[in-house]
Design a protein around this motif. Structure first.
Motif, PDB file in Angstrom:
ATOM      1  N   ALA A  29       0.810  -1.216   0.000  1.00 33.89           N
ATOM      2  CA  ALA A  29       0.000   0.000   0.000  1.00 33.89           C
ATOM      3  C   ALA A  29       0.845   1.267   0.000  1.00 33.89           C
ATOM      4  O   ALA A  29       0.349   2.340  -0.301  1.00 33.89           O
ATOM      5  N   PHE A  30       2.121   1.148   0.332  1.00 27.30           N
ATOM      6  CA  PHE A  30       2.957   2.335   0.509  1.00 27.30           C
ATOM      7  C   PHE A  30       3.098   3.113  -0.800  1.00 27.30           C
ATOM      8  O   PHE A  30       3.316   2.557  -1.856  1.00 27.30           O
ATOM      9  N   SER A  31       2.958   4.432  -0.718  1.00 26.52           N
ATOM     10  CA  SER A  31       3.112   5.265  -1.898  1.00 26.52           C
ATOM     11  C   SER A  31       4.211   6.301  -1.731  1.00 26.52           C
ATOM     12  O   SER A  31       5.157   6.352  -2.499  1.00 26.52           O
ATOM     13  N   ILE A  32       4.093   7.159  -0.719  1.00 27.24           N
ATOM     14  CA  ILE A  32       5.052   8.239  -0.585  1.00 27.24           C
ATOM     15  C   ILE A  32       5.203   8.628   0.878  1.00 27.24           C
ATOM     16  O   ILE A  32       4.239   8.566   1.650  1.00 27.24           O
ATOM     17  N   SER A  52      12.544   3.942  -4.032  1.00 28.29           N
ATOM     18  CA  SER A  52      13.441   4.998  -4.474  1.00 28.29           C
ATOM     19  C   SER A  52      13.243   6.227  -3.598  1.00 28.29           C
ATOM     20  O   SER A  52      12.239   6.354  -2.889  1.00 28.29           O
ATOM     21  N   GLY A  53      14.211   7.127  -3.640  1.00 33.11           N
ATOM     22  CA  GLY A  53      14.122   8.314  -2.807  1.00 33.11           C
ATOM     23  C   GLY A  53      14.834   9.494  -3.417  1.00 33.11           C
ATOM     24  O   GLY A  53      15.788   9.345  -4.195  1.00 33.11           O
ATOM     25  N   MET A 101       9.737   7.039  -2.091  1.00 34.56           N
ATOM     26  CA  MET A 101       8.651   6.705  -3.013  1.00 34.56           C
ATOM     27  C   MET A 101       8.515   5.202  -3.184  1.00 34.56           C
ATOM     28  O   MET A 101       9.501   4.503  -3.423  1.00 34.56           O
ATOM     29  N   GLY A 102       7.300   4.708  -3.064  1.00 33.55           N
ATOM     30  CA  GLY A 102       7.009   3.313  -3.314  1.00 33.55           C
ATOM     31  C   GLY A 102       6.737   3.084  -4.791  1.00 33.55           C
ATOM     32  O   GLY A 102       7.022   3.922  -5.652  1.00 33.55           O
ATOM     33  N   ASN A 103       6.171   1.931  -5.114  1.00 35.33           N
ATOM     34  CA  ASN A 103       5.894   1.594  -6.503  1.00 35.33           C
ATOM     35  C   ASN A 103       4.863   2.533  -7.111  1.00 35.33           C
ATOM     36  O   ASN A 103       3.925   2.951  -6.458  1.00 35.33           O
ATOM     37  N   GLY A 104       5.069   2.861  -8.383  1.00 35.75           N
ATOM     38  CA  GLY A 104       4.082   3.649  -9.111  1.00 35.75           C
ATOM     39  C   GLY A 104       4.068   5.119  -8.794  1.00 35.75           C
ATOM     40  O   GLY A 104       3.070   5.792  -9.037  1.00 35.75           O
ATOM     41  N   VAL A 105       5.179   5.673  -8.244  1.00 34.33           N
ATOM     42  CA  VAL A 105       5.249   7.100  -7.938  1.00 34.33           C
ATOM     43  C   VAL A 105       6.379   7.741  -8.719  1.00 34.33           C
ATOM     44  O   VAL A 105       7.495   7.216  -8.763  1.00 34.33           O
ATOM     45  N   ARG A 106       6.100   8.854  -9.381  1.00 34.05           N
ATOM     46  CA  ARG A 106       7.128   9.666 -10.030  1.00 34.05           C
ATOM     47  C   ARG A 106       7.365  10.893  -9.173  1.00 34.05           C
ATOM     48  O   ARG A 106       6.416  11.588  -8.806  1.00 34.05           O
ATOM     49  N   GLY A 107       8.612  11.146  -8.822  1.00 35.50           N
ATOM     50  CA  GLY A 107       8.850  12.272  -7.930  1.00 35.50           C
ATOM     51  C   GLY A 107      10.186  12.946  -8.149  1.00 35.50           C
ATOM     52  O   GLY A 107      11.113  12.369  -8.721  1.00 35.50           O
ATOM     53  N   PHE A 108      10.269  14.204  -7.699  1.00 36.79           N
ATOM     54  CA  PHE A 108      11.472  15.009  -7.824  1.00 36.79           C
ATOM     55  C   PHE A 108      11.561  15.962  -6.643  1.00 36.79           C
ATOM     56  O   PHE A 108      10.574  16.242  -5.976  1.00 36.79           O
ATOM     57  N   ILE A 109      12.777  16.477  -6.422  1.00 36.50           N
ATOM     58  CA  ILE A 109      12.960  17.640  -5.574  1.00 36.50           C
ATOM     59  C   ILE A 109      13.677  18.694  -6.412  1.00 36.50           C
ATOM     60  O   ILE A 109      14.656  18.389  -7.087  1.00 36.50           O
ATOM     61  N   ARG A 110      13.180  19.902  -6.416  1.00 41.13           N
ATOM     62  CA  ARG A 110      13.862  21.000  -7.094  1.00 41.13           C
ATOM     63  C   ARG A 110      13.866  22.207  -6.179  1.00 41.13           C
ATOM     64  O   ARG A 110      13.107  22.269  -5.202  1.00 41.13           O
ATOM     65  N   THR A 111      14.730  23.159  -6.466  1.00 42.25           N
ATOM     66  CA  THR A 111      14.809  24.376  -5.664  1.00 42.25           C
ATOM     67  C   THR A 111      14.561  25.596  -6.540  1.00 42.25           C
ATOM     68  O   THR A 111      14.798  25.559  -7.757  1.00 42.25           O
ATOM     69  N   PHE A 112      14.089  26.650  -5.929  1.00 45.29           N
ATOM     70  CA  PHE A 112      13.907  27.909  -6.650  1.00 45.29           C
ATOM     71  C   PHE A 112      14.042  29.054  -5.660  1.00 45.29           C
ATOM     72  O   PHE A 112      13.909  28.876  -4.446  1.00 45.29           O
ATOM     73  N   GLN A 113      14.315  30.241  -6.188  1.00 43.58           N
ATOM     74  CA  GLN A 113      14.445  31.432  -5.369  1.00 43.58           C
ATOM     75  C   GLN A 113      13.094  32.136  -5.277  1.00 43.58           C
ATOM     76  O   GLN A 113      12.454  32.399  -6.299  1.00 43.58           O
ATOM     77  N   LEU A 114      12.669  32.388  -4.064  1.00 41.82           N
ATOM     78  CA  LEU A 114      11.388  33.042  -3.817  1.00 41.82           C
ATOM     79  C   LEU A 114      11.643  34.510  -3.474  1.00 41.82           C
ATOM     80  O   LEU A 114      12.214  34.818  -2.424  1.00 41.82           O
ATOM     81  N   LYS A 115      11.241  35.387  -4.373  1.00 39.51           N
ATOM     82  CA  LYS A 115      11.406  36.819  -4.185  1.00 39.51           C
ATOM     83  C   LYS A 115      10.016  37.451  -4.136  1.00 39.51           C
ATOM     84  O   LYS A 115       9.289  37.465  -5.127  1.00 39.51           O
ATOM     85  N   GLY A 116       9.626  37.924  -2.985  1.00 39.78           N
ATOM     86  CA  GLY A 116       8.282  38.476  -2.851  1.00 39.78           C
ATOM     87  C   GLY A 116       7.245  37.380  -2.891  1.00 39.78           C
ATOM     88  O   GLY A 116       7.304  36.418  -2.123  1.00 39.78           O
ATOM     89  N   LYS A 117       6.296  37.462  -3.860  1.00 39.10           N
ATOM     90  CA  LYS A 117       5.233  36.471  -3.986  1.00 39.10           C
ATOM     91  C   LYS A 117       5.390  35.673  -5.268  1.00 39.10           C
ATOM     92  O   LYS A 117       5.866  36.174  -6.275  1.00 39.10           O
ATOM     93  N   LYS A 118       4.971  34.394  -5.188  1.00 42.10           N
ATOM     94  CA  LYS A 118       4.995  33.515  -6.354  1.00 42.10           C
ATOM     95  C   LYS A 118       3.742  32.664  -6.359  1.00 42.10           C
ATOM     96  O   LYS A 118       3.423  32.004  -5.364  1.00 42.10           O
ATOM     97  N   MET A 119       2.991  32.687  -7.482  1.00 37.06           N
ATOM     98  CA  MET A 119       1.809  31.841  -7.626  1.00 37.06           C
ATOM     99  C   MET A 119       2.196  30.568  -8.358  1.00 37.06           C
ATOM    100  O   MET A 119       2.909  30.604  -9.355  1.00 37.06           O
TER     101      MET A 119
END
Length: 309
Positions: A29-32, A52-53, A101-119
């Protein structure tokens, strides 16, 4: 959509967030799972359990030694991954955030710079998705439909969107320039043709992906070479993963394959995807496919259109 704030805790073994509730990594049952903690100089091994991780250091540094001999030193803000057949020994003093992440999960980690507000637009069409936001060098506020979540050090805000459920969140920096990590995963379930034919990912980073396909008899055409459709599926899987790692949902608008050499009964094929140009909406990539003798079998060009606002 559901939004909650979690504390990352002091132990890297503590599981702060698991879906479904109370399921365990490695179970059917494990997913994420999202968790965080701190290494105090001791050696610790991760991976090797068929899951995977993706991992990012929030502070300090680690030496990562993989079971295939690779050694990578990661510093604060660096991201590294652990695929399903990897076993990684970690040594050093560092804070870490993990997305397991367990079976059947696509995942990533990314970074970005937050200046003020971001939608940001969150949610995907193929399955339930989760995205965790962590401030690496400061604090910020996440707002959705009038509700606000304040994310300080050692905490994360997690957004859960159901299948075909889309929304817009607003991130506001508590300072001039905040570095934010976004860990996102989507449940592919049965919507993963690449996995069905045997594509296995080896390395992933923002804009890059490397995968392997162990060749089976059903991958071959009548004249004894790997079928062209199989080559294209391998390229499409690796390039789609690379394009998704940039953030948001992308769709292919054009592609072209060049068959350079016949793949006569190779043991396996390796595909690598590289970005050629990443624009605000248009993302261009090239894929190289080589056989087990390092012969270039094919190259494939892809152009994606980003649906992210």
């Amino acid at each position: 959509m559901e939004i909650e704030k979690i504390l990352l805790g002091q132990s890297s073994e503590k599981e702060n967030y698991v879906y479904p509730e109370n399921s365990m990594p490695g179970s059917e049952a494990f997913s994420i799972c999202f968790n965080g903690g701190y290494f105090n100089g001791e050696k610790t091994c991760i991976g090797g359990k068929g899951i995977s991780g993706y991992h990012i250091l929030t502070e300090g540094s680690l030496m990562c030694t993989y079971n295939d001999g690779r050694k990578i030193k990661v510093e604060a803000g660096d991201i590294f991954n652990c695929e399903t057949e990897d076993r990684v020994e970690l040594e050093g003093n560092a804070g870490i955030f993990n997305m397991i992440m367990g079976n059947g999960v696509r995942g990533f980690i990314r970074t970005f710079q937050l200046k003020g507000k971001k939608m940001m637009r969150v949610g995907e069409g193929v399955g339930e998705s989760y995205i965790a936001f962590i401030g690496l060098n400061g604090t910020f506020t996440l707002e959705y439909e009038g509700e606000k979540f304040y994310c300080e050090k050692d905490s994360a805000v997690i957004v859960h969107a159901g299948k075909k459920e889309f929304g817009r969140v607003v991130l506001t920096a508590d300072g001039e320039d905040i570095s934010v990590a976004a860990a996102s995963g989507v449940q592919l379930l049965k919507h993963d043709f690449g996995k069905f034919i045997g594509v296995r990912f080896l390395e992933r980073s923002e804009g890059y992906c490397k995968a392997r396909l162990d060749i089976r008899p059903d991958h071959m055409n009548p004249i004894g070479t790997v079928h062209g459709g199989c080559l294209f599926t391998l390229a499409d899987a690796v390039c789609g993963m690379a394009a998704s790692s940039i953030g948001g949902v992308s769709t292919t608008v054009d592609s072209h394959i060049q068959f350079l050499n016949a793949a006569f009964r190779p043991k396996y094929l390796i595909a690598e995807s590289f970005p050629k140009k990443i624009g605000r909406k248009i993302r261009s990539f090239c894929v190289e496919i080589k056989d087990d003798q390092d012969k270039l079998i094919a190259t494939v060009d892809f152009i994606f259109y980003s649906l992210q606002d």
